[in-house]
Design a protein around this motif. Structure first.
Motif, mmCIF file in Angstrom:
data_model
loop_
_atom_site.group_PDB
_atom_site.id
_atom_site.type_symbol
_atom_site.label_atom_id
_atom_site.label_comp_id
_atom_site.label_asym_id
_atom_site.label_seq_id
_atom_site.Cartn_x
_atom_site.Cartn_y
_atom_site.Cartn_z
ATOM 1 N N TYR A 18 -37.189 -30.780 -39.611
ATOM 2 C CA TYR A 18 -37.144 -29.455 -40.132
ATOM 3 C C TYR A 18 -36.562 -29.080 -41.228
ATOM 4 O O TYR A 18 -36.718 -28.194 -42.256
ATOM 5 C CB TYR A 18 -36.205 -28.599 -38.999
ATOM 6 N N PHE A 51 -22.329 -38.151 -31.089
ATOM 7 C CA PHE A 51 -22.635 -37.695 -29.976
ATOM 8 C C PHE A 51 -22.979 -38.655 -28.819
ATOM 9 O O PHE A 51 -23.734 -38.131 -27.844
ATOM 10 C CB PHE A 51 -23.888 -36.889 -30.265
ATOM 11 N N LYS A 64 -37.960 -32.270 -25.835
ATOM 12 C CA LYS A 64 -37.699 -31.672 -27.040
ATOM 13 C C LYS A 64 -38.554 -32.212 -28.113
ATOM 14 O O LYS A 64 -38.965 -31.544 -28.934
ATOM 15 C CB LYS A 64 -36.101 -31.968 -27.373
ATOM 16 N N ASP A 71 -43.751 -27.167 -32.520
ATOM 17 C CA ASP A 71 -43.280 -26.132 -33.604
ATOM 18 C C ASP A 71 -43.684 -26.485 -35.023
ATOM 19 O O ASP A 71 -43.858 -25.546 -35.725
ATOM 20 C CB ASP A 71 -41.762 -26.178 -33.044
ATOM 21 N N ILE A 75 -45.417 -24.281 -37.847
ATOM 22 C CA ILE A 75 -44.505 -23.792 -38.945
ATOM 23 C C ILE A 75 -45.323 -24.248 -40.233
ATOM 24 O O ILE A 75 -45.517 -23.499 -41.072
ATOM 25 C CB ILE A 75 -43.041 -24.384 -39.075
ATOM 26 N N GLY A 170 -18.329 -30.473 -39.967
ATOM 27 C CA GLY A 170 -18.824 -30.129 -38.587
ATOM 28 C C GLY A 170 -20.162 -29.797 -38.823
ATOM 29 O O GLY A 170 -20.686 -28.773 -37.821
ATOM 30 N N PRO A 172 -23.796 -29.554 -37.522
ATOM 31 C CA PRO A 172 -24.418 -30.287 -36.238
ATOM 32 C C PRO A 172 -25.704 -30.889 -36.313
ATOM 33 O O PRO A 172 -26.115 -31.206 -35.267
ATOM 34 C CB PRO A 172 -24.347 -28.879 -35.348
ATOM 35 N N GLU A 183 -18.952 -21.177 -44.517
ATOM 36 C CA GLU A 183 -19.750 -20.630 -43.476
ATOM 37 C C GLU A 183 -20.965 -21.761 -43.370
ATOM 38 O O GLU A 183 -21.636 -22.291 -44.458
ATOM 39 C CB GLU A 183 -20.600 -19.319 -43.583
ATOM 40 N N ILE A 184 -21.466 -22.316 -42.048
ATOM 41 C CA ILE A 184 -22.435 -23.355 -41.916
ATOM 42 C C ILE A 184 -23.645 -22.383 -41.436
ATOM 43 O O ILE A 184 -23.472 -21.869 -40.383
ATOM 44 C CB ILE A 184 -22.077 -24.335 -40.919
ATOM 45 N N PHE A 185 -24.780 -22.592 -41.977
ATOM 46 C CA PHE A 185 -26.065 -22.076 -41.334
ATOM 47 C C PHE A 185 -27.217 -23.259 -41.119
ATOM 48 O O PHE A 185 -27.370 -23.839 -41.934
ATOM 49 C CB PHE A 185 -26.525 -21.204 -42.016
ATOM 50 N N TRP A 186 -27.307 -23.434 -39.837
ATOM 51 C CA TRP A 186 -27.904 -24.564 -39.322
ATOM 52 C C TRP A 186 -29.540 -24.586 -39.251
ATOM 53 O O TRP A 186 -29.922 -23.398 -38.485
ATOM 54 C CB TRP A 186 -27.388 -25.207 -38.083
ATOM 55 N N LYS A 188 -33.917 -24.498 -40.399
ATOM 56 C CA LYS A 188 -34.704 -23.793 -41.283
ATOM 57 C C LYS A 188 -34.915 -22.360 -41.058
ATOM 58 O O LYS A 188 -35.104 -21.711 -41.984
ATOM 59 C CB LYS A 188 -36.183 -24.573 -41.418
ATOM 60 N N ASP A 189 -34.363 -22.105 -39.840
ATOM 61 C CA ASP A 189 -34.490 -20.805 -39.600
ATOM 62 C C ASP A 189 -33.380 -19.797 -40.061
ATOM 63 O O ASP A 189 -33.132 -18.645 -39.807
ATOM 64 C CB ASP A 189 -34.312 -20.573 -38.006
ATOM 65 N N ARG A 190 -32.263 -20.631 -40.811
ATOM 66 C CA ARG A 190 -31.054 -19.816 -41.206
ATOM 67 C C ARG A 190 -30.926 -19.633 -42.791
ATOM 68 O O ARG A 190 -29.945 -19.442 -43.345
ATOM 69 C CB ARG A 190 -29.929 -20.541 -40.646
ATOM 70 N N TRP A 197 -25.716 -14.331 -46.990
ATOM 71 C CA TRP A 197 -24.323 -14.534 -46.785
ATOM 72 C C TRP A 197 -23.576 -14.862 -48.307
ATOM 73 O O TRP A 197 -22.522 -14.183 -48.636
ATOM 74 C CB TRP A 197 -24.058 -15.427 -45.888
ATOM 75 N N TYR B 61 -20.989 -31.346 -26.604
ATOM 76 C CA TYR B 61 -21.091 -31.887 -28.029
ATOM 77 C C TYR B 61 -20.242 -30.560 -28.701
ATOM 78 O O TYR B 61 -20.900 -29.859 -29.153
ATOM 79 C CB TYR B 61 -22.719 -31.826 -28.634
ATOM 80 N N VAL B 63 -19.068 -30.251 -31.629
ATOM 81 C CA VAL B 63 -19.513 -29.952 -33.045
ATOM 82 C C VAL B 63 -20.612 -28.720 -32.674
ATOM 83 O O VAL B 63 -20.590 -27.874 -33.387
ATOM 84 C CB VAL B 63 -19.952 -31.199 -33.687
ATOM 85 N N LYS B 64 -21.379 -29.184 -31.956
ATOM 86 C CA LYS B 64 -22.620 -27.921 -31.535
ATOM 87 C C LYS B 64 -22.145 -26.586 -30.804
ATOM 88 O O LYS B 64 -22.569 -25.585 -31.152
ATOM 89 C CB LYS B 64 -23.678 -28.529 -30.688
ATOM 90 N N TYR B 67 -20.146 -24.683 -33.781
ATOM 91 C CA TYR B 67 -21.344 -23.911 -34.457
ATOM 92 C C TYR B 67 -22.030 -22.716 -33.828
ATOM 93 O O TYR B 67 -22.064 -21.802 -34.385
ATOM 94 C CB TYR B 67 -22.386 -25.002 -34.891
ATOM 95 N N ARG B 74 -21.801 -14.280 -35.691
ATOM 96 C CA ARG B 74 -22.624 -13.680 -36.947
ATOM 97 C C ARG B 74 -23.815 -12.856 -36.428
ATOM 98 O O ARG B 74 -24.008 -12.004 -36.768
ATOM 99 C CB ARG B 74 -23.025 -14.672 -37.598
ATOM 100 N N PRO B 172 -37.923 -26.406 -23.134
ATOM 101 C CA PRO B 172 -36.912 -27.301 -23.735
ATOM 102 C C PRO B 172 -35.465 -26.743 -23.648
ATOM 103 O O PRO B 172 -34.459 -27.332 -23.857
ATOM 104 C CB PRO B 172 -37.049 -27.483 -25.350
ATOM 105 N N ASP B 189 -34.681 -16.956 -32.187
ATOM 106 C CA ASP B 189 -35.489 -17.130 -33.650
ATOM 107 C C ASP B 189 -36.783 -17.203 -33.713
ATOM 108 O O ASP B 189 -37.371 -17.012 -34.582
ATOM 109 C CB ASP B 189 -34.818 -18.156 -34.583
#
Lengths: 204, 204
Positions: A18, A51, A64, A71, A75, A170, A172, A183-186, A188-190, A197, B61, B63-64, B67, B74, B172, B189
């Motif tokens: 991603y 993990f 997954k 997916d 995309i 942190g 993920p 702020e963390i945005f994890w 490609k959707d963020r 932000w 997890y 960390v996840k 997040y 948000r 998933p 999303d």
């Protein structure tokens, strides 16, 4: 007071699927919001090790993995990006990350996009030194000098330090945007949300 | 020829955090595209068991988990949805799922939204029979009759069958949209993409 533009750090891993569409889109999305970007390559291995994972979660959990590749196909089709999954997956991204760390600014961004396009768009093996040298040449860098720099101890240590920062933040997974206020945005959707932000920070 | 509207199945799990904003948004997004929805509650337990997980990945997890809760804050802020994480997390969602399966159409949708709002908006314990009865009453259903129906063997079996379908589809996680041509869109999303896909199907 300095008149600073808003800023984000773009954390990415060359083995991360991603991260490919994210890397291809981030500059235009950031430019549209006048946000500056630091490209920060890192390795997910140390994060995943915490993990208990010694492989990509997309291999550990085949449900997954099947979903992710479908997916990714949708995309990439929607973004008109080529997609040819590399074999094996995930690719060993260590040398590519070291090279990216050895580069700066525009060269790092150009090399990183070239790696993603080769790896996921053409199925190129990115652990291959010759393939990476060709990408360096293609972006106008001195391949031999950059490879030599990439493999110096001090450069290897810089990558290790970046991985340590990623863990301490942190993160993920990859890609992530991190804003100056932490702020963390994890994912490609963020990208849009993270950039929005950054350009309009709210009170903590 | 029947003049059928485009359709998606909306698969959700009451214990799933991201299913909450999805459930609150799906109807308006679908209506805007003239797409019909079947609300299909299921349990992630059997899916996660195949992954070797006996708890939420957000607990396994940390960390996840950290997040996810920040991301949820948000998201809920941006949608003007209340967020009060339930204790414990995840909630036991079995009875809520059985009740939802026992309801049909609009009643199932109304009950499901009421459960999410109570669970994640007010921190209500959704394994609590009295709390669920109150939600049934609030949506205008006969609480006693619905609870009795929910706990009949035939209804329990219907939920089990739905979980088996979810696994065989390869979902998933939750929420997911599944289109009639078998495309899966995972996550809050992917609501727009899934609905867009349903309303403009492409050749396979």
């Amino acid at each position: 007071m300095y008149d600073e533009k808003p800023h984000v750090d773009f954390w990415y891993e060359f083995a991360s699927t991603y991260s490919y569409p994210a890397a291809m889109r981030i500059e235009a999305l950031a430019a549209a919001r006048s946000v500056t970007i630091d490209w920060r390559p890192f390795l997910l291995g140390p994060v995943f090790a915490d993990f208990g994972w010694r492989d990509s979660p997309f291999n550990i959990y085949p449900v997954k993995g099947r979903y992710m590749w479908r997916d990714m196909r949708r995309i990439c089709d929607s973004l008109d990006l080529p997609l040819q999954p590399p074999q094996p997956f995930p690719q060993n991204s260590l040398l590519a990350a070291r090279i990216a760390i050895a580069l700066r600014g525009e060269a790092r961004a150009a090399f990183s996009k070239a790696v993603y396009r080769a790896e996921f768009g053409e199925g190129v093996t990115i652990s291959d030194r010759t393939a990476l040298a060709a990408l360096l040449t293609a972006i106008g860098a001195d391949a031999d000098a950059t490879l030599a720099l990439a493999e110096q101890g001090v450069n290897k240590d810089r990558l290790k330090a970046e991985c340590a920062i990623a863990k301490s933040l942190g993160l993920p997974g990859a890609p992530c945007l991190v804003t100056p206020d932490g702020e963390i945005f994890w994912g490609k959707d963020r990208l849009e949300q993270g950039l929005d932000w950054a350009s309009a920070p709210r009170p903590a």
